[in-house]
Every structure is written in C-alpha cells, then in structure tokens.
Design a protein around this motif. Structure first.
Motif, mmCIF file in Angstrom:
data_model
loop_
_atom_site.group_PDB
_atom_site.id
_atom_site.type_symbol
_atom_site.label_atom_id
_atom_site.label_comp_id
_atom_site.label_asym_id
_atom_site.label_seq_id
_atom_site.Cartn_x
_atom_site.Cartn_y
_atom_site.Cartn_z
ATOM 1 N N SER A 1 9.206 -43.526 45.596
ATOM 2 C CA SER A 1 10.279 -42.716 46.158
ATOM 3 C C SER A 1 10.325 -41.277 45.657
ATOM 4 C CB SER A 1 11.626 -43.367 45.864
ATOM 5 O OG SER A 1 11.694 -44.612 46.479
ATOM 6 N N TYR A 2 9.882 -41.021 44.431
ATOM 7 C CA TYR A 2 10.084 -39.702 43.873
ATOM 8 C C TYR A 2 8.925 -39.322 42.961
ATOM 9 C CZ TYR A 2 12.349 -35.781 41.671
ATOM 10 O OH TYR A 2 12.640 -34.531 41.223
ATOM 11 N N VAL B 1 19.245 -40.579 45.418
ATOM 12 C CA VAL B 1 20.343 -41.261 46.114
ATOM 13 C C VAL B 1 21.110 -40.331 47.048
ATOM 14 C CG1 VAL B 1 20.632 -43.105 44.422
ATOM 15 C CG2 VAL B 1 21.945 -41.003 44.171
ATOM 16 N N GLY B 2 20.687 -39.067 47.133
ATOM 17 C CA GLY B 2 21.317 -38.128 48.044
ATOM 18 C C GLY B 2 22.704 -37.682 47.616
ATOM 19 N N LYS B 3 22.896 -37.584 46.317
ATOM 20 C CA LYS B 3 24.186 -37.155 45.767
ATOM 21 C C LYS B 3 23.952 -35.996 44.809
ATOM 22 C CE LYS B 3 26.627 -40.553 47.552
ATOM 23 N NZ LYS B 3 27.806 -40.394 48.386
ATOM 24 N N GLY B 4 25.036 -35.424 44.296
ATOM 25 C CA GLY B 4 24.939 -34.365 43.302
ATOM 26 C C GLY B 4 24.833 -34.926 41.896
ATOM 27 N N ARG B 5 24.347 -34.103 40.979
ATOM 28 C CA ARG B 5 24.208 -34.518 39.587
ATOM 29 C C ARG B 5 25.555 -34.913 38.992
ATOM 30 N NH1 ARG B 5 25.078 -33.356 34.719
ATOM 31 N NH2 ARG B 5 26.055 -31.367 35.141
ATOM 32 N N SER B 6 26.623 -34.264 39.443
ATOM 33 C CA SER B 6 27.954 -34.593 38.917
ATOM 34 C C SER B 6 28.358 -36.030 39.270
ATOM 35 C CB SER B 6 29.004 -33.604 39.424
ATOM 36 O OG SER B 6 29.080 -33.646 40.829
ATOM 37 N N SER B 7 27.869 -36.536 40.414
ATOM 38 C CA SER B 7 28.150 -37.936 40.775
ATOM 39 C C SER B 7 27.496 -38.879 39.791
ATOM 40 C CB SER B 7 27.652 -38.246 42.189
ATOM 41 O OG SER B 7 28.396 -37.549 43.145
ATOM 42 N N ILE B 8 26.254 -38.597 39.428
ATOM 43 C CA ILE B 8 25.538 -39.448 38.474
ATOM 44 C C ILE B 8 26.270 -39.431 37.140
ATOM 45 C CG2 ILE B 8 23.353 -39.874 37.281
ATOM 46 C CD1 ILE B 8 23.272 -40.229 40.400
ATOM 47 N N CYS B 9 26.669 -38.267 36.700
ATOM 48 C CA CYS B 9 27.405 -38.132 35.439
ATOM 49 C C CYS B 9 28.690 -38.967 35.487
ATOM 50 C CB CYS B 9 27.718 -36.662 35.197
ATOM 51 S SG CYS B 9 28.539 -36.345 33.632
ATOM 52 N N LYS B 10 29.419 -38.886 36.585
ATOM 53 C CA LYS B 10 30.662 -39.641 36.738
ATOM 54 C C LYS B 10 30.388 -41.144 36.727
ATOM 55 C CE LYS B 10 32.786 -39.810 40.769
ATOM 56 N NZ LYS B 10 33.601 -39.506 41.956
ATOM 57 N N TRP B 11 29.349 -41.581 37.444
ATOM 58 C CA TRP B 11 29.019 -43.006 37.513
ATOM 59 C C TRP B 11 28.611 -43.550 36.149
ATOM 60 C CZ3 TRP B 11 25.266 -42.436 42.228
ATOM 61 C CH2 TRP B 11 26.013 -42.100 43.368
ATOM 62 N N GLU B 12 27.885 -42.723 35.379
ATOM 63 C CA GLU B 12 27.460 -43.172 34.052
ATOM 64 C C GLU B 12 28.665 -43.351 33.131
ATOM 65 O OE1 GLU B 12 24.361 -40.540 32.676
ATOM 66 O OE2 GLU B 12 22.889 -41.427 34.047
ATOM 67 N N LYS B 13 29.706 -42.562 33.338
ATOM 68 C CA LYS B 13 30.922 -42.690 32.530
ATOM 69 C C LYS B 13 31.818 -43.817 33.029
ATOM 70 C CE LYS B 13 31.045 -37.875 31.146
ATOM 71 N NZ LYS B 13 31.680 -36.581 31.337
ATOM 72 N N ASP B 14 31.840 -44.023 34.348
ATOM 73 C CA ASP B 14 32.714 -45.043 34.939
ATOM 74 C C ASP B 14 32.023 -45.646 36.166
ATOM 75 O OD1 ASP B 14 34.709 -46.686 35.892
ATOM 76 O OD2 ASP B 14 36.120 -45.067 36.325
ATOM 77 N N PRO B 15 31.237 -46.706 35.967
ATOM 78 C CA PRO B 15 30.484 -47.285 37.071
ATOM 79 C C PRO B 15 31.348 -47.808 38.216
ATOM 80 C CG PRO B 15 30.099 -48.525 35.034
ATOM 81 C CD PRO B 15 30.981 -47.377 34.701
ATOM 82 N N ASP B 16 32.617 -48.057 37.962
ATOM 83 C CA ASP B 16 33.494 -48.552 39.028
ATOM 84 C C ASP B 16 33.777 -47.488 40.093
ATOM 85 O OD1 ASP B 16 33.728 -51.171 38.091
ATOM 86 O OD2 ASP B 16 35.371 -50.627 36.740
ATOM 87 N N ASP C 1 17.217 -35.770 38.886
ATOM 88 C CA ASP C 1 16.193 -36.562 39.590
ATOM 89 C C ASP C 1 16.846 -37.720 40.338
ATOM 90 O OD1 ASP C 1 14.115 -35.024 38.444
ATOM 91 O OD2 ASP C 1 13.815 -36.453 36.804
ATOM 92 N N LEU C 2 17.692 -38.462 39.633
ATOM 93 C CA LEU C 2 18.336 -39.623 40.228
ATOM 94 C C LEU C 2 19.269 -39.210 41.362
ATOM 95 C CD1 LEU C 2 18.676 -42.676 40.200
ATOM 96 C CD2 LEU C 2 20.442 -42.392 38.439
ATOM 97 N N ALA C 3 19.960 -38.100 41.185
ATOM 98 C CA ALA C 3 20.858 -37.604 42.231
ATOM 99 C C ALA C 3 20.100 -37.321 43.519
ATOM 100 C CB ALA C 3 21.573 -36.340 41.740
ATOM 101 N N LYS C 4 18.931 -36.718 43.409
ATOM 102 C CA LYS C 4 18.103 -36.440 44.589
ATOM 103 C C LYS C 4 17.688 -37.731 45.277
ATOM 104 C CE LYS C 4 16.180 -32.178 42.753
ATOM 105 N NZ LYS C 4 14.985 -31.544 42.166
#
Length: 80
Positions: free
Chosen positions: A78-79, A23-38, A18-21
């Motif tokens: 938004s969603y 922000v216009g990114k893939g779910r893998s981006s959200i997963c990566k950001w949650e692990k390393d916000p930097d 849901d969040l990926a949609k």
C-alpha cells in the motif's frame, strides 16, 4: 495508557504522517486515535486493522491478543 495503534505503527516503521496518508486522514487524526482509540470512525478502524493485520478489538484495547487475520501486512503493497 498504552496505545496499540502507536505500537503497531512503530512496529511497521511508519510515522503518523505515513499512516495518515494510508487511511486518507490528517496526522492530527492519528495523534487523536493513539491517545483515545474510541474516537476512531468505523471505516478508519477497519482500514487500520487491515494495515496492521490485527483485530479491531486489539486496536480498541478490548483485548491483549493481536489476532492476526493475515500473515502478510498490507503496508508492503500500500505505501512506499
């Protein structure tokens, strides 16, 4: 390490997809950001702060204070 991105996402009842949609990114981006916000790019960071109505510093774990910018989350408009 706790993730404020994951906490905020769950607070709003959103999945990573849901969040990926939103922000216009893939779910893998959200997963990566949650692990390393930097790893978040500036535009996506600003979008997340708007969606969650919080500061970018909070999302980057630089402060414990949420510092809300708006009383109404963007998610409602938004969603659905």
């Amino acid at each position: 390490m706790p993730s404020n991105i994951a906490s905020e996402r769950r607070r709003l009842g959103l999945t990573q997809s849901d969040l990926a949609k939103m922000v216009g990114k893939g779910r893998s981006s959200i997963c990566k950001w949650e692990k390393d916000p930097d790893t978040i790019d500036g535009g996506s960071l600003k979008a997340l702060a708007r969606i969650f109505s919080c500061s970018t510093d909070y999302l980057l774990l630089r402060t414990d204070e949420r510092v809300s910018y708006s009383s109404k989350p963007v998610v409602e408009a938004s969603y659905e």
